[in-house]
Design a protein around this motif. Structure first.
Motif, PDB file in Angstrom:
ATOM      1  N   LEU A  85      33.357  28.052-124.734  1.00  0.00           N
ATOM      2  CA  LEU A  85      32.283  27.170-124.807  1.00  0.00           C
ATOM      3  C   LEU A  85      31.662  27.912-123.407  1.00  0.00           C
ATOM      4  CD1 LEU A  85      33.402  23.596-126.449  1.00  0.00           C
ATOM      5  CD2 LEU A  85      31.934  25.413-127.255  1.00  0.00           C
ATOM      6  N   THR A  86      32.943  27.740-122.101  1.00  0.00           N
ATOM      7  CA  THR A  86      32.252  28.368-120.674  1.00  0.00           C
ATOM      8  C   THR A  86      32.438  29.491-120.509  1.00  0.00           C
ATOM      9  OG1 THR A  86      34.222  27.498-119.842  1.00  0.00           O
ATOM     10  CG2 THR A  86      32.873  25.848-120.031  1.00  0.00           C
ATOM     11  N   ARG A  93      30.242  23.565-133.008  1.00  0.00           N
ATOM     12  CA  ARG A  93      30.279  24.741-131.867  1.00  0.00           C
ATOM     13  C   ARG A  93      28.872  26.231-132.241  1.00  0.00           C
ATOM     14  NH1 ARG A  93      35.476  24.021-134.366  1.00  0.00           N
ATOM     15  NH2 ARG A  93      34.987  26.270-135.690  1.00  0.00           N
ATOM     16  N   ALA A  99      26.462  24.519-129.361  1.00  0.00           N
ATOM     17  CA  ALA A  99      27.378  23.900-128.106  1.00  0.00           C
ATOM     18  C   ALA A  99      27.407  25.428-127.404  1.00  0.00           C
ATOM     19  CB  ALA A  99      28.656  23.871-128.319  1.00  0.00           C
ATOM     20  N   GLN A 100      28.099  26.480-128.239  1.00  0.00           N
ATOM     21  CA  GLN A 100      27.214  27.758-127.259  1.00  0.00           C
ATOM     22  C   GLN A 100      25.490  27.675-127.519  1.00  0.00           C
ATOM     23  OE1 GLN A 100      29.431  29.660-126.937  1.00  0.00           O
ATOM     24  NE2 GLN A 100      30.806  29.079-128.210  1.00  0.00           N
ATOM     25  N   ARG A 126      23.484  25.373-125.497  1.00  0.00           N
ATOM     26  CA  ARG A 126      23.620  24.595-124.405  1.00  0.00           C
ATOM     27  C   ARG A 126      24.114  24.797-123.431  1.00  0.00           C
ATOM     28  NH1 ARG A 126      23.741  18.672-126.713  1.00  0.00           N
ATOM     29  NH2 ARG A 126      23.253  18.534-128.340  1.00  0.00           N
ATOM     30  N   ASP A 137      25.009  22.464-120.714  1.00  0.00           N
ATOM     31  CA  ASP A 137      25.940  21.006-120.585  1.00  0.00           C
ATOM     32  C   ASP A 137      26.574  21.609-121.739  1.00  0.00           C
ATOM     33  OD1 ASP A 137      27.322  19.905-118.976  1.00  0.00           O
ATOM     34  OD2 ASP A 137      25.553  18.742-118.738  1.00  0.00           O
ATOM     35  N   ILE A 138      27.773  21.439-121.679  1.00  0.00           N
ATOM     36  CA  ILE A 138      28.821  21.240-123.148  1.00  0.00           C
ATOM     37  C   ILE A 138      29.649  19.619-122.218  1.00  0.00           C
ATOM     38  CG2 ILE A 138      28.543  23.203-123.762  1.00  0.00           C
ATOM     39  CD1 ILE A 138      31.674  22.383-122.066  1.00  0.00           C
ATOM     40  N   SER A 139      29.446  18.949-121.523  1.00  0.00           N
ATOM     41  CA  SER A 139      30.169  18.284-120.861  1.00  0.00           C
ATOM     42  C   SER A 139      30.167  17.079-122.133  1.00  0.00           C
ATOM     43  CB  SER A 139      30.155  18.207-119.222  1.00  0.00           C
ATOM     44  OG  SER A 139      28.696  17.232-119.046  1.00  0.00           O
TER      45      SER A 139
END
Length: 208
Positions: A29-30, A105, A108-109, A111, A113-115
């Protein structure tokens, strides 16, 4: 509260949150983020996860009472849910119970900020973890027992934070295969504990 119950609570929460198993997901994710950005996302995600889990822990008994749910019934339901989480772990797969779905997922990719999503929820403080802290709260006991269980939540989240911060090293040492092997072993342990929850719930409901 006995040492066995406290140890059981720690093991279940640790296995459900799965600090080691979340490392490769966090890495994916990061991807492309700097070390400083990863560190900031990890700290923020853990902070939000702590807020979610501690709120459910503190209001757990009141919430069950307000909904008219007895402790035995919740132990049975919680045991079934945790058993499904254990199945996911044994088969090394991600579902909405212990992680983000494929569509989540993908979202999320996109975004920056996935926190919050999907790191804090559902990867760390997901349905399985929330169920576990509610089960921990349902045991009742003295203020000292509550403080110890509060400490268990903090310790597990602390280990998870360390795992996220050391994601690169964990992936170098274990790799995808290594993390899956550990997940499978922990999944077997969680399956047995989940069955015990169901047995205890049935015993409590029928006075066996």
């Amino acid at each position: 509260m006995s040492i066995d119950v406290l140890l059981n609570s720690f093991v279940v929460l640790f296995v459900v949150v799965d600090p080691i198993g979340n490392a490769p997901i966090f890495a994916a994710l990061t991807r492309g983020a700097s070390e400083a950005e990863r560190r900031a996302l990890a700290v923020k995600g853990i902070t939000l996860s702590a807020a979610i889990l501690l709120v459910f822990f503190l209001v757990g008994n009141g919430l069950l009472s307000a909904l008219g749910i007895g402790v035995p019934a919740f132990r049975i339901a919680g045991g079934v849910l945790l058993f499904l989480v254990a199945i996911d772990m044994v088969f090394a797969r991600q579902s909405g119970l212990r992680g983000a779905t494929a569509s989540e997922r993908e979202e999320a990719q996109e975004r920056e900020d996935i926190s919050v999503f999907p790191l804090a929820f559902p990867l760390i403080a997901g349905p399985g973890a929330i169920t576990t802290v509610l089960l921990m709260a349902s045991h009742g006991g003295s203020w000292a027992a509550y403080l110890v269980r509060f400490g268990i939540i903090v310790v597990v989240l602390g280990v998870t934070l360390a795992s996220l911060l050391l994601t690169a090293r964990i992936m170098q040492v274990l790799g995808e295969t290594g993390t899956n092997v550990i997940d499978r072993l922990l999944g077997l342990m969680l399956a047995a504990i989940a069955v015990q929850f169901v047995v205890d719930g049935i015993s409590g409901a029928f006075g066996v």
